[in-house]
Design a protein around this motif. Structure first.
Motif, mmCIF file in Angstrom:
data_model
loop_
_atom_site.group_PDB
_atom_site.id
_atom_site.type_symbol
_atom_site.label_atom_id
_atom_site.label_comp_id
_atom_site.label_asym_id
_atom_site.label_seq_id
_atom_site.Cartn_x
_atom_site.Cartn_y
_atom_site.Cartn_z
ATOM 1 N N VAL A 99 0.846 -1.194 0.000
ATOM 2 C CA VAL A 99 0.000 0.000 0.000
ATOM 3 C C VAL A 99 0.887 1.251 0.000
ATOM 4 N N ALA A 100 1.957 1.217 0.774
ATOM 5 C CA ALA A 100 2.890 2.353 0.792
ATOM 6 C C ALA A 100 3.560 2.526 -0.574
ATOM 7 N N GLN A 101 3.862 1.419 -1.244
ATOM 8 C CA GLN A 101 4.449 1.501 -2.586
ATOM 9 C C GLN A 101 3.475 2.148 -3.563
ATOM 10 N N VAL A 102 2.199 1.827 -3.422
ATOM 11 C CA VAL A 102 1.190 2.429 -4.288
ATOM 12 C C VAL A 102 1.188 3.943 -4.097
ATOM 13 N N SER A 142 -5.282 9.902 6.214
ATOM 14 C CA SER A 142 -6.164 10.943 6.762
ATOM 15 C C SER A 142 -6.322 10.770 8.273
ATOM 16 N N LEU A 143 -6.419 9.530 8.746
ATOM 17 C CA LEU A 143 -6.502 9.296 10.190
ATOM 18 C C LEU A 143 -5.186 9.612 10.894
ATOM 19 N N GLN A 175 -7.305 3.488 -1.810
ATOM 20 C CA GLN A 175 -8.353 3.859 -0.859
ATOM 21 C C GLN A 175 -7.900 3.600 0.576
ATOM 22 N N LYS A 176 -7.278 2.443 0.806
ATOM 23 C CA LYS A 176 -6.755 2.137 2.152
ATOM 24 C C LYS A 176 -5.734 3.172 2.583
ATOM 25 N N ALA A 177 -4.834 3.516 1.671
ATOM 26 C CA ALA A 177 -3.774 4.469 1.996
ATOM 27 C C ALA A 177 -4.363 5.831 2.332
ATOM 28 N N VAL A 188 -4.889 -2.080 -7.025
ATOM 29 C CA VAL A 188 -4.233 -0.778 -6.845
ATOM 30 C C VAL A 188 -5.258 0.248 -6.355
ATOM 31 N N GLN A 189 -6.464 0.223 -6.915
ATOM 32 C CA GLN A 189 -7.500 1.157 -6.481
ATOM 33 C C GLN A 189 -7.871 0.931 -5.020
#
Length: 184
Positions: free
Chosen positions: A140-143, A180-181, A173-175, A168-169
């Motif tokens: 996710v960090a790579q994305v 944001s949190l 969204q997870k990232a 990837v989408q």
């Protein structure tokens, strides 16, 4: 005829300095685009210009001997990460100076200094949140690295990571939720 970037990247990974120089000259416009994007996101908190950031990145890329890149996209994603670290290192250095590094910082308008310091803190918070994300979910960090800092499309990221565009989408969204949190 344009040389094959992938072959040049392999030669550069084997220590061929001439191949490394040729890769950078062929991808210089892409590196400039990445640097412009990176500096735009950092705002006015760095003293670097686009050319300086590209050249500093090149020097750091040369130090990373033995680093192999599968293709142009992987190289540019890595270059974007290097540029991010250069900006963060510069910000940390400036903050250390401001907190007793021996340099006197004098401004005529105190509002300017406060807004720059707030923006620097924000950039560093994003960097730290991204590092925290990488420790819990590296892909996710790579994305985020490839999309936000590298400017790659979802299709290009999917190809680089060997996953589907939908994955990837979902990762993006997870990232976004995680960041944001973390930044509240």
């Amino acid at each position: 005829m344009t040389p094959n970037i992938t072959l040049l990247l392999r030669d550069a990974a084997d220590g061929n300095r001439q191949a490394a120089d040729q890769v950078v000259s062929l991808l210089y416009a892409d590196l400039q685009r990445l640097a412009r994007s990176r500096l735009r996101r950092a705002g006015d908190v760095t003293l670097l210009d686009t050319t300086s950031l590209v050249h500093e990145s090149y020097l750091r890329l040369l130090k990373g001997e033995g680093t192999e890149f599968a293709d142009r996209r992987h190289f540019l994603a890595y270059a974007a990460q290097v540029m991010r670290h250069i900006v963060i290192d510069l910000l940390r250095s400036r903050q250390a100076d401001r907190h007793g590094g021996g340099a006197w910082h004098v401004t005529l308008n105190t509002d300017i200094g406060d807004s720059v310091a707030q923006h620097e803190d924000e950039v560093l918070r994003v960097h730290e949140a991204l590092d925290e994300l990488a420790s819990s979910d590296a892909r996710v960090a790579q994305v985020v690295q490839m999309r936000y800092f590298g400017g790659l499309s979802e299709a290009e990221i999917a190809e680089c990571l060997g996953v589907t565009e939908r994955t990837v989408q979902r990762d993006w969204q997870k990232a976004r939720l995680f960041l944001s949190l973390a930044l509240k």
